[in-house]
Each structure stands twice: as structure tokens, then as C-alpha cells.
Design a protein around this motif. Structure first.
Motif, PDB file in Angstrom:
ATOM      1  N   ARG A   1      12.612 -11.402   0.389  1.00  0.00           N
ATOM      2  CA  ARG A   1      12.069 -11.617  -0.961  1.00  0.00           C
ATOM      3  C   ARG A   1      10.580 -11.324  -1.006  1.00  0.00           C
ATOM      4  N   ALA A   2       9.870 -11.582   0.103  1.00  0.00           N
ATOM      5  CA  ALA A   2       8.434 -11.297   0.160  1.00  0.00           C
ATOM      6  C   ALA A   2       8.204  -9.787   0.169  1.00  0.00           C
ATOM      7  N   GLY A   3       8.992  -9.074   1.007  1.00  0.00           N
ATOM      8  CA  GLY A   3       8.864  -7.623   1.089  1.00  0.00           C
ATOM      9  C   GLY A   3       9.168  -6.967  -0.245  1.00  0.00           C
ATOM     10  N   LEU A   4      10.227  -7.455  -0.894  1.00  0.00           N
ATOM     11  CA  LEU A   4      10.609  -6.903  -2.194  1.00  0.00           C
ATOM     12  C   LEU A   4       9.519  -7.190  -3.234  1.00  0.00           C
ATOM     13  N   GLY A   5       8.993  -8.404  -3.212  1.00  0.00           N
ATOM     14  CA  GLY A   5       7.947  -8.770  -4.164  1.00  0.00           C
ATOM     15  C   GLY A   5       6.710  -7.887  -4.002  1.00  0.00           C
ATOM     16  N   LEU A   6       6.279  -7.673  -2.760  1.00  0.00           N
ATOM     17  CA  LEU A   6       5.094  -6.846  -2.518  1.00  0.00           C
ATOM     18  C   LEU A   6       5.335  -5.398  -2.947  1.00  0.00           C
ATOM     19  N   ALA A   7       6.498  -4.848  -2.578  1.00  0.00           N
ATOM     20  CA  ALA A   7       6.784  -3.434  -2.843  1.00  0.00           C
ATOM     21  C   ALA A   7       7.027  -3.180  -4.332  1.00  0.00           C
ATOM     22  N   PHE A   8       7.929  -3.955  -4.923  1.00  0.00           N
ATOM     23  CA  PHE A   8       8.221  -3.744  -6.342  1.00  0.00           C
ATOM     24  C   PHE A   8       7.012  -4.139  -7.191  1.00  0.00           C
ATOM     25  N   GLY A   9       6.316  -5.200  -6.798  1.00  0.00           N
ATOM     26  CA  GLY A   9       5.139  -5.650  -7.537  1.00  0.00           C
ATOM     27  C   GLY A   9       4.040  -4.589  -7.562  1.00  0.00           C
ATOM     28  N   ALA A  10       3.891  -3.859  -6.453  1.00  0.00           N
ATOM     29  CA  ALA A  10       2.888  -2.788  -6.413  1.00  0.00           C
ATOM     30  C   ALA A  10       3.221  -1.715  -7.439  1.00  0.00           C
ATOM     31  N   MET A  11       4.504  -1.354  -7.523  1.00  0.00           N
ATOM     32  CA  MET A  11       4.943  -0.345  -8.501  1.00  0.00           C
ATOM     33  C   MET A  11       4.775  -0.863  -9.933  1.00  0.00           C
ATOM     34  N   LEU A  12       5.109  -2.135 -10.116  1.00  0.00           N
ATOM     35  CA  LEU A  12       5.002  -2.747 -11.439  1.00  0.00           C
ATOM     36  C   LEU A  12       3.536  -2.784 -11.911  1.00  0.00           C
ATOM     37  N   GLY A  13       2.637  -3.119 -10.999  1.00  0.00           N
ATOM     38  CA  GLY A  13       1.210  -3.141 -11.330  1.00  0.00           C
ATOM     39  C   GLY A  13       0.717  -1.764 -11.742  1.00  0.00           C
ATOM     40  N   ASP A  14       1.201  -0.746 -11.040  1.00  0.00           N
ATOM     41  CA  ASP A  14       0.821   0.633 -11.331  1.00  0.00           C
ATOM     42  C   ASP A  14       1.358   1.061 -12.703  1.00  0.00           C
ATOM     43  N   VAL A  15       2.586   0.673 -12.999  1.00  0.00           N
ATOM     44  CA  VAL A  15       3.184   0.978 -14.301  1.00  0.00           C
ATOM     45  C   VAL A  15       2.409   0.256 -15.415  1.00  0.00           C
ATOM     46  N   GLY A  16       2.061  -1.004 -15.152  1.00  0.00           N
ATOM     47  CA  GLY A  16       1.289  -1.773 -16.126  1.00  0.00           C
ATOM     48  C   GLY A  16      -0.058  -1.130 -16.401  1.00  0.00           C
ATOM     49  N   ALA A  17      -0.670  -0.583 -15.352  1.00  0.00           N
ATOM     50  CA  ALA A  17      -1.971   0.077 -15.512  1.00  0.00           C
ATOM     51  C   ALA A  17      -1.832   1.323 -16.386  1.00  0.00           C
ATOM     52  N   SER A  18      -0.741   2.070 -16.206  1.00  0.00           N
ATOM     53  CA  SER A  18      -0.531   3.263 -17.035  1.00  0.00           C
ATOM     54  C   SER A  18      -0.349   2.870 -18.498  1.00  0.00           C
ATOM     55  N   PHE A  19       0.347   1.759 -18.727  1.00  0.00           N
ATOM     56  CA  PHE A  19       0.503   1.255 -20.093  1.00  0.00           C
ATOM     57  C   PHE A  19      -0.878   1.006 -20.712  1.00  0.00           C
ATOM     58  N   LEU A  20      -1.758   0.358 -19.951  1.00  0.00           N
ATOM     59  CA  LEU A  20      -3.109   0.064 -20.453  1.00  0.00           C
ATOM     60  C   LEU A  20      -3.932   1.349 -20.636  1.00  0.00           C
TER      61      LEU A  20
ATOM     62  N   TYR B   1       0.822  -1.213   0.000  1.00  0.00           N
ATOM     63  CA  TYR B   1       0.000   0.000   0.000  1.00  0.00           C
ATOM     64  C   TYR B   1       0.859   1.268   0.000  1.00  0.00           C
ATOM     65  N   VAL B   2       1.988   1.188   0.680  1.00  0.00           N
ATOM     66  CA  VAL B   2       2.826   2.379   0.869  1.00  0.00           C
ATOM     67  C   VAL B   2       3.566   2.858  -0.392  1.00  0.00           C
ATOM     68  N   PRO B   3       4.045   1.948  -1.271  1.00  0.00           N
ATOM     69  CA  PRO B   3       4.828   2.400  -2.425  1.00  0.00           C
ATOM     70  C   PRO B   3       4.153   3.466  -3.284  1.00  0.00           C
ATOM     71  N   ASN B   4       2.877   3.321  -3.591  1.00  0.00           N
ATOM     72  CA  ASN B   4       2.200   4.314  -4.439  1.00  0.00           C
ATOM     73  C   ASN B   4       2.205   5.700  -3.802  1.00  0.00           C
ATOM     74  N   ASN B   5       1.991   5.742  -2.495  1.00  0.00           N
ATOM     75  CA  ASN B   5       1.967   7.026  -1.804  1.00  0.00           C
ATOM     76  C   ASN B   5       3.364   7.631  -1.733  1.00  0.00           C
ATOM     77  N   ALA B   6       4.371   6.773  -1.528  1.00  0.00           N
ATOM     78  CA  ALA B   6       5.757   7.257  -1.502  1.00  0.00           C
ATOM     79  C   ALA B   6       6.141   7.802  -2.876  1.00  0.00           C
ATOM     80  N   ALA B   7       5.656   7.157  -3.935  1.00  0.00           N
ATOM     81  CA  ALA B   7       5.966   7.617  -5.298  1.00  0.00           C
ATOM     82  C   ALA B   7       5.355   8.987  -5.555  1.00  0.00           C
ATOM     83  N   VAL B   8       4.158   9.222  -5.007  1.00  0.00           N
ATOM     84  CA  VAL B   8       3.525  10.529  -5.168  1.00  0.00           C
ATOM     85  C   VAL B   8       4.381  11.605  -4.503  1.00  0.00           C
ATOM     86  N   LEU B   9       4.904  11.300  -3.303  1.00  0.00           N
ATOM     87  CA  LEU B   9       5.706  12.275  -2.557  1.00  0.00           C
ATOM     88  C   LEU B   9       7.078  12.490  -3.198  1.00  0.00           C
TER      89      LEU B   9
END
Ligand code: CTP
Ligand code: K
Ligand code: MG
Length: 181
Positions: A89-108, A18-26
């Protein structure tokens, strides 16, 4: 597990996503990931997806996962329910995956003719969840299997859109975000 346990576990385990998207905004800004490149008539991703925002978001989520792992015993005592720790690896997967999902959504969004900042109801609220879960599954499969039971997954899919609408509404009201989604 009772409903309270399921809900507390669902929120706890998704905090590093949940936190990565908000950190990216800041922290966002600077060079866009797509370097200005276009596909057809539209940008590949757009100016809203930057290297700095993506890196800051991933680091923020990973840092939170490490912090939550330290706090897990105390937090478990506090809520009277065992809360999981996060292997790296779980923390990295959740954090990077959240950013990746957001990037994928922008592509769409760009492929469907939506300008930067345009809303895409449904996708906006769940893109990062899908990305986070998929990357956690790939990077930490056994942890994923032990942590994401069916009730916890259902709670995540129901609660995340609500939390997303709430936090983005607050970010908009505070003037941190240009749109409330
Ligand atoms: N941001 C960033 N890098 C990312 C994600 C977000 O720098 N990987 C920053 C940008 O400043 C972005 C802001 O956070 O404008 C809000 O994020 P978001 O709503 O996801 O982007 P939008 O600008 O709305 O762009 P899009 O339409 O592509 O979602
Ligand atoms: K988004
Ligand atoms: Mg947006």
C-alpha cells in the motif's frame, strides 16, 4: 540520525515516487486522460497526460518499491544505516500519488493559461512529491508515520527539486523529453 542517514533515507524512500514521471515520459502516448475535453478555453489536462503514461508510471514505481523491499537488508548493510521496506500500500501510494500530483499540476497549468509543456517553476518540481506523500499517508498511515520523520521530510523538500532538475536535464539532453523541466 546523522545527516547522512537522513539524506540516504530520504532518497531511498522517495525512489518509488521519482521513477513514475520518467517512466511516463518513456512509455507515454496514446489516448489523453481528458479525452480532448476542455474547460473554459483550455484543455482539462492536455495531451501530455495519457492513460498509458499514467499506468506505466504507476507500475514502474510499484515494481521499484517491491524490488527495494527485497534489497533493503543488503542496502542497509551497505550504507550502515537501516533503510525501510515498502508495504504494498505504501509503494502504491507513492507511485500512484506521484502520477496524481503531476496530473493535478497539469490541471492547474491549463487553468492558468499555460500550454502543454510550459514551465511552472516550483509546481513542476514538487507536484509529484505532494501527491506521493498525500497518497502514502492515506493508504499506509502507520508506515508513513514511522518513516517520514520531520528531518526526512525536510530533506525530501530540499533535495527533490535538485534531483528533478538534474534528471529532467539529462532526459532533455538525451532527446527523451521536449523541455528540460
Ligand atoms: N506523460 C504521459 N502521461 C502522464 C505523464 C506524462 O503520457 N501521466 C508523457 C507525455 O508524453 C508527456 C511527457 O510524458 O508529454 C512529459 O511529461 P510532462 O512534462 O509531465 O508533460 P507535458 O507534456 O510537459 O505536459 P504538461 O504541460 O501538462 O505538464
Ligand atoms: K510535469
Ligand atoms: Mg513538461
Amino acid at each position: 540520525m546523522d545527516v547522512f542517514g537522513v539524506v540516504v533515507t530520504a532518497v531511498w524512500v522517495m525512489l518509488p515516487a521519482y521513477v513514475p514521471n520518467n517512466a511516463a515520459v518513456l512509455a507515454g502516448g496514446g489516448r489523453p486522460i481528458d479525452g480532448g475535453r476542455t474547460m473554459g478555453d483550455s484543455r482539462l489536462l492536455g495531451d501530455g497526460k495519457t492513460w498509458r503514461g499514467t499506468l506505466a508510471g504507476t507500475l514502474a514505481g510499484l515494481t521499484l518499491a517491491i524490488l527495494l523491499s527485497v534489497l533493503a537488508p543488503a542496502a542497509s548493510d551497505f550504507v550502515g544505516h537501516p533503510l525501510p521496506t515498502f508495504p504494498l500500500r505504501a509503494g502504491l501510494g507513492l507511485a500512484f500519488g506521484a502520477m496524481l500530483g503531476d496530473v493535478g499540476a497539469s490541471f492547474l497549468k491549463r487553468r492558468s493559461g499555460r500550454e502543454r509543456g510550459a514551465a511552472f517553476p516550483g509546481l513542476d518540481q514538487l507536484d509529484f512529491v505532494v501527491g506521493a506523500l498525500a497518497c502514502a499517508l492515506v493508504l499506509a498511515p502507520s508506515w508513513f508515520g514511522a518513516t517520514f520523520t520531520v528531518p526526512v521530510l525536510v530533506a525530501i523538500l530540499l533535495l527533490t527539486p535538485l534531483l528533478h532538475v538534474l534528471t529532467n536535464g539529462i532526459a532533455y539532453a538525451l532527446g527523451l523529453k521536449n523541455e528540460p523541466w
